[in-house]
Design a protein around this motif. Sequence first.
Motif, mmCIF file in Angstrom:
data_model
loop_
_atom_site.group_PDB
_atom_site.id
_atom_site.type_symbol
_atom_site.label_atom_id
_atom_site.label_comp_id
_atom_site.label_asym_id
_atom_site.label_seq_id
_atom_site.Cartn_x
_atom_site.Cartn_y
_atom_site.Cartn_z
ATOM 1 N N PHE A 200 -6.095 -19.405 10.132
ATOM 2 C CA PHE A 200 -4.924 -18.551 10.314
ATOM 3 C C PHE A 200 -5.338 -17.103 10.161
ATOM 4 C CE2 PHE A 200 -2.689 -22.524 9.318
ATOM 5 C CZ PHE A 200 -1.988 -22.596 10.499
ATOM 6 N N PHE A 206 -10.402 -17.853 10.948
ATOM 7 C CA PHE A 206 -9.867 -17.439 12.244
ATOM 8 C C PHE A 206 -10.900 -16.639 13.030
ATOM 9 C CE2 PHE A 206 -7.854 -14.125 14.752
ATOM 10 C CZ PHE A 206 -7.234 -14.915 15.692
ATOM 11 N N LEU B 102 -1.028 -17.503 16.344
ATOM 12 C CA LEU B 102 -1.320 -18.178 15.073
ATOM 13 C C LEU B 102 -0.566 -17.526 13.926
ATOM 14 C CD1 LEU B 102 -5.066 -19.103 15.248
ATOM 15 C CD2 LEU B 102 -3.103 -20.556 15.300
ATOM 16 N N VAL B 127 -1.161 -24.947 18.526
ATOM 17 C CA VAL B 127 -2.411 -24.230 18.225
ATOM 18 C C VAL B 127 -3.447 -24.500 19.311
ATOM 19 C CG1 VAL B 127 -4.303 -24.023 16.608
ATOM 20 C CG2 VAL B 127 -2.014 -24.249 15.755
#
Lengths: 415, 286
Positions: A200, A206, B102, B127
């Motif tokens: 995330f 990420f 996200l 996602v």
Amino acid sequence: MTFPAALKTDRESRVGRGRFALPAALAAVLLASAPAVAVAIGVLMTQERKACPVWWALPALLCSALMPDSTLALLSLFPVLFWPALFTREGALFPALSSVLAVALVWHAGAVVPIGCAAGLAALALLVLGRSVFWGISPGDLGLVRPAILATLLIAAQDEGMGTGARIALESLLLDLTLITLSVPVLRLMPVLVTLRLPFPPLPGFLVLWLGIHAALGLAAGVQGWSVIGVLVALLIGLISLFDVLTVGRRPDTGVLPIGPAGAVCGVILGALLLPVAVFGVFSPVLHHVEGEWVWPFWSLGGGDGAHLKVPALMLILSVMWLFFVKSWRTERGLEKAIANLLLPGTPTGRSETGLFEEPPALPWIMRRLIVGGRIRLQALTALKSGQMPDMRQMAVGLWLVLLALVLVVLGLTA
Amino acid sequence: MMMTGLWAVAQTLFQLFILLVLAPVMAWALAELPRWINGEAICGLQRQMRRAIRFWGIVLKLPVAPRLALVLAIALLIFVVLPAVTTGGAFVSLANPLLIGLLLLAGRLMLGVPQQREEWRRVLPAVLVLCLTEALIALAAPGADGLGGLCAMLHIEPAPGLEGALGACALALAISCPPLREDDMIQRLDGEKSRQVREMSRNVAEVLNTAWLLLLADLAMPITVGLGGSDVTGWFVGLGGLLGRLALVVVVLIGLRLTAQERSERLTALFAGVALLLALAGRFAT
């Protein structure tokens, strides 16, 4: 031969799992050649809780020692490496070690075909995924395979002479390896920090995902044969990140370090901001060695194809807005309380509650009929040996269709 | 130089204001229009607007609970960052589709206490589709920097294959992860006693829904952003484009809801595959 000794001592000291093994493995990556890595894999196999079965491991190791340039021999080593982490229920003793060794293997491998290597790794990951979905078993830590995939991208980009692509892949690879190796001691000291691996946005996980996708797509856009497999590898990296969400951070228990919830959240924020900076700073000679310019990506992380990721700026705007809404200056020690309140026990990470892998999926009836029909046909085929011919009438149409498809394929290939 | 910077900041602020005004309208349309099509009596827009005004009054005056404030900050950040009206905003270069998507999904997971199973089944395919979107943009338009760069690039060098692929991606996202609805919120706020907190959470969910709609709209039709240049008339043309895009997305979402096609894994996979094929075909065609 410090490596076996380090592993041996590490296994006997029950507390410091991975404390000695990791420096030894890093030394192996940096110094050793392919045979030394093979020896290290052999030693690792003997030390693991549940190693790969010998009928696979022994020929694979022999093949890789005899034919160091063969892609197939290299591919056959990956199941040996990842067996304890992926196929056993209780996980590996040295999870980080297997991915470090995998990267070392790919890095030191001589003249392998990168496309074949990437396809093999993708097949391995998909096999594990399919097994866990259809058998209803929760998967192991699939994120361990990702460094190997990134290393494949790296050598592919280097083979094609794409300096920027190689640099992007290397950045992603270094960050991912650091996260994986750090997650071993962190689990003991401060388990909250494992969330840094989640994909995330402000978290380094990420960055790994984003850089990995862009490295794969840089290859897909730039190199002739990589168009389809590059997109597939990018999707696979995304899929592995998804499974990181499911497997990482399911242990919110307290660690050794005495910190409160506010300290935990602060640690996560600081780790998210500082870890990429530190990794790119420390490894900047390596990055410079791969691609010729000295850049220290802090504000803006380039994707190699014109895209840029400016996470710190985004976090700055976000934190200003958050502070404005929370108005922490109104109450005494308001900021500390607000930060502590961010970490609720209901934070939705955790495998036990998701229920994705508890039961095998209910296939639709048409699929079940197909599977059962296939089984019956298989039994009929095995009955061929005993002299009974199976009933071929029902299969005639399918047979003709398959023949037709084969003819069309041959025509298409020759045209 | 100074004037361009000021104009960019002013555009960003206008955009934020317009989207904040549009948020209750979108919430009203998503909640009431399906009932109206069904022939039921519906309440007007005024009530929703009054609720929103009251909510913003409370937010500006009183402290908000930290988690809720984080979700609200994420939604507002997306309002600021995404290229909604023109591509000349001050922070447009931060709009990476994967990053934005996200962030939105993380905000969605942080709102209330979601039903783990249901929510994961919606978020995980989303996602994956977001990863696919990022990959397709990098594949078919290398050199585009985020959504803003993509919008600017599509005016210079049209890429029909990529546009079709992005439309299919947006549809797949809309199918796999529809905006939060009243019953979702009731489930999430199950253990919450305080009426005030419930009301706040509902309003934050509306703002978050609008941010998700905006992302879908930008992905579905990036060509309508910044159609008419970067001056004042161009800004109004962009505003028209924004309203048209959002209306289209709302109509598609309501259609999906009425035909009970949302949250279907097969359709999501189908449209993701269509997007992949379109992008690859567009790439090989050139």
